[in-house]
Write an enzyme that holds these catalytic residues in place. Sequence first.
Site, PDB file in Angstrom:
ATOM      1  N   ASN A  13       3.003 133.347 -83.566  1.00 43.40           N
ATOM      2  CA  ASN A  13       3.198 133.585 -82.132  1.00 43.40           C
ATOM      3  C   ASN A  13       4.500 134.328 -81.821  1.00 43.40           C
ATOM      4  O   ASN A  13       4.681 134.784 -80.700  1.00 43.40           O
ATOM      5  CB  ASN A  13       3.147 132.265 -81.360  1.00 43.40           C
ATOM      6  CG  ASN A  13       4.093 131.227 -81.908  1.00 43.40           C
ATOM      7  OD1 ASN A  13       4.152 130.994 -83.116  1.00 43.40           O
ATOM      8  ND2 ASN A  13       4.856 130.608 -81.040  1.00 43.40           N
ATOM      9  N   HIS A  14       5.412 134.446 -82.782  1.00 40.42           N
ATOM     10  CA  HIS A  14       6.666 135.180 -82.538  1.00 40.42           C
ATOM     11  C   HIS A  14       6.590 136.628 -83.019  1.00 40.42           C
ATOM     12  O   HIS A  14       7.612 137.315 -83.073  1.00 40.42           O
ATOM     13  CB  HIS A  14       7.832 134.468 -83.221  1.00 40.42           C
ATOM     14  CG  HIS A  14       8.119 133.118 -82.653  1.00 40.42           C
ATOM     15  ND1 HIS A  14       8.641 132.931 -81.393  1.00 40.42           N
ATOM     16  CD2 HIS A  14       7.921 131.871 -83.157  1.00 40.42           C
ATOM     17  CE1 HIS A  14       8.775 131.634 -81.152  1.00 40.42           C
ATOM     18  NE2 HIS A  14       8.326 130.970 -82.204  1.00 40.42           N
ATOM     19  N   HIS A  97      -2.638 129.624 -87.384  1.00 40.60           N
ATOM     20  CA  HIS A  97      -1.334 129.353 -86.792  1.00 40.60           C
ATOM     21  C   HIS A  97      -1.565 128.715 -85.421  1.00 40.60           C
ATOM     22  O   HIS A  97      -1.841 129.414 -84.449  1.00 40.60           O
ATOM     23  CB  HIS A  97      -0.582 130.685 -86.672  1.00 40.60           C
ATOM     24  CG  HIS A  97       0.884 130.531 -86.461  1.00 40.60           C
ATOM     25  ND1 HIS A  97       1.771 130.414 -87.499  1.00 40.60           N
ATOM     26  CD2 HIS A  97       1.621 130.457 -85.329  1.00 40.60           C
ATOM     27  CE1 HIS A  97       2.997 130.288 -87.013  1.00 40.60           C
ATOM     28  NE2 HIS A  97       2.938 130.319 -85.693  1.00 40.60           N
ATOM     29  N   HIS A 122       2.599 126.694 -88.124  1.00 45.27           N
ATOM     30  CA  HIS A 122       3.230 126.748 -86.797  1.00 45.27           C
ATOM     31  C   HIS A 122       3.957 125.467 -86.416  1.00 45.27           C
ATOM     32  O   HIS A 122       4.995 125.543 -85.767  1.00 45.27           O
ATOM     33  CB  HIS A 122       2.220 127.110 -85.692  1.00 45.27           C
ATOM     34  CG  HIS A 122       2.761 127.034 -84.296  1.00 45.27           C
ATOM     35  ND1 HIS A 122       3.676 127.934 -83.798  1.00 45.27           N
ATOM     36  CD2 HIS A 122       2.533 126.148 -83.286  1.00 45.27           C
ATOM     37  CE1 HIS A 122       3.959 127.616 -82.530  1.00 45.27           C
ATOM     38  NE2 HIS A 122       3.303 126.539 -82.215  1.00 45.27           N
ATOM     39  N   HIS A 124       5.376 123.268 -88.450  1.00 41.04           N
ATOM     40  CA  HIS A 124       6.544 123.132 -89.334  1.00 41.04           C
ATOM     41  C   HIS A 124       6.673 121.804 -90.067  1.00 41.04           C
ATOM     42  O   HIS A 124       7.581 121.647 -90.873  1.00 41.04           O
ATOM     43  CB  HIS A 124       7.873 123.338 -88.580  1.00 41.04           C
ATOM     44  CG  HIS A 124       8.077 124.701 -88.004  1.00 41.04           C
ATOM     45  ND1 HIS A 124       7.388 125.162 -86.916  1.00 41.04           N
ATOM     46  CD2 HIS A 124       8.908 125.697 -88.366  1.00 41.04           C
ATOM     47  CE1 HIS A 124       7.787 126.378 -86.614  1.00 41.04           C
ATOM     48  NE2 HIS A 124       8.711 126.733 -87.481  1.00 41.04           N
TER      49      HIS A 124
END
Length: 206
Positions: A13-14, A97, A122, A124
């Site tokens: 998403n980044h 993700h 995503h 973590h």
Amino acid sequence: MLESGADVITLGNHTWARDEIRGYLAESDRVIRPANVATGLPGRGLAVALAADGTPVAVLNLLGWLFLEVPINPFEVVDRLVEEARRHASVVVVDFHAEATSEKVAMARWLDGRVTAVVGTHTHVQTNDARVQPGGTAAITDAGMTGPHDSVIGVEAALAIRRARTLTPVRLKPAKGDVRIEGVVVECDTVSGRATSIQLLRVPVA
Ligand SMILES: [Fe+2]
């Protein structure tokens, strides 16, 4: 990272946080971004690379819809993408993700028997549910984080806590301590593409 030996790198998403990546993604066939982003954005969501023994491996990258803003539901496009991947390779790895455990488990079940592995990312935090499903697809809800674990998912804890307590913008910085490599090791049959095992990987490095 590619020079260090990574064959394919997936994003999330980044992806678009730094504009400079756009030209790179347009050219790269090894660094891929989620397939279900807006039409017309540069890059691709599918890569095919050769493993060390010469086996072609297809890698797919998709973003979840729950709590992440995506223009295209991943379930709308995943069947077509898997078919395309399987035209190139029997071994297919999906990096999903996504935020929600439910969505990641649903995707793993939906793809069971059609891909080698569905690896969640995503969130973590490495989850304790690595398994090979009945159809031969290995799955885990989250592969974990390669980075500093003395942190709040990689960020200096004090800053993340300040943001949580005040609900005001705080400039976040990467933490430093307890660096680990995390992930999974999946073994599979290279002809059928079926997974035979999946194991958690957690290696302290600093
Ligand atoms: Fe993410």
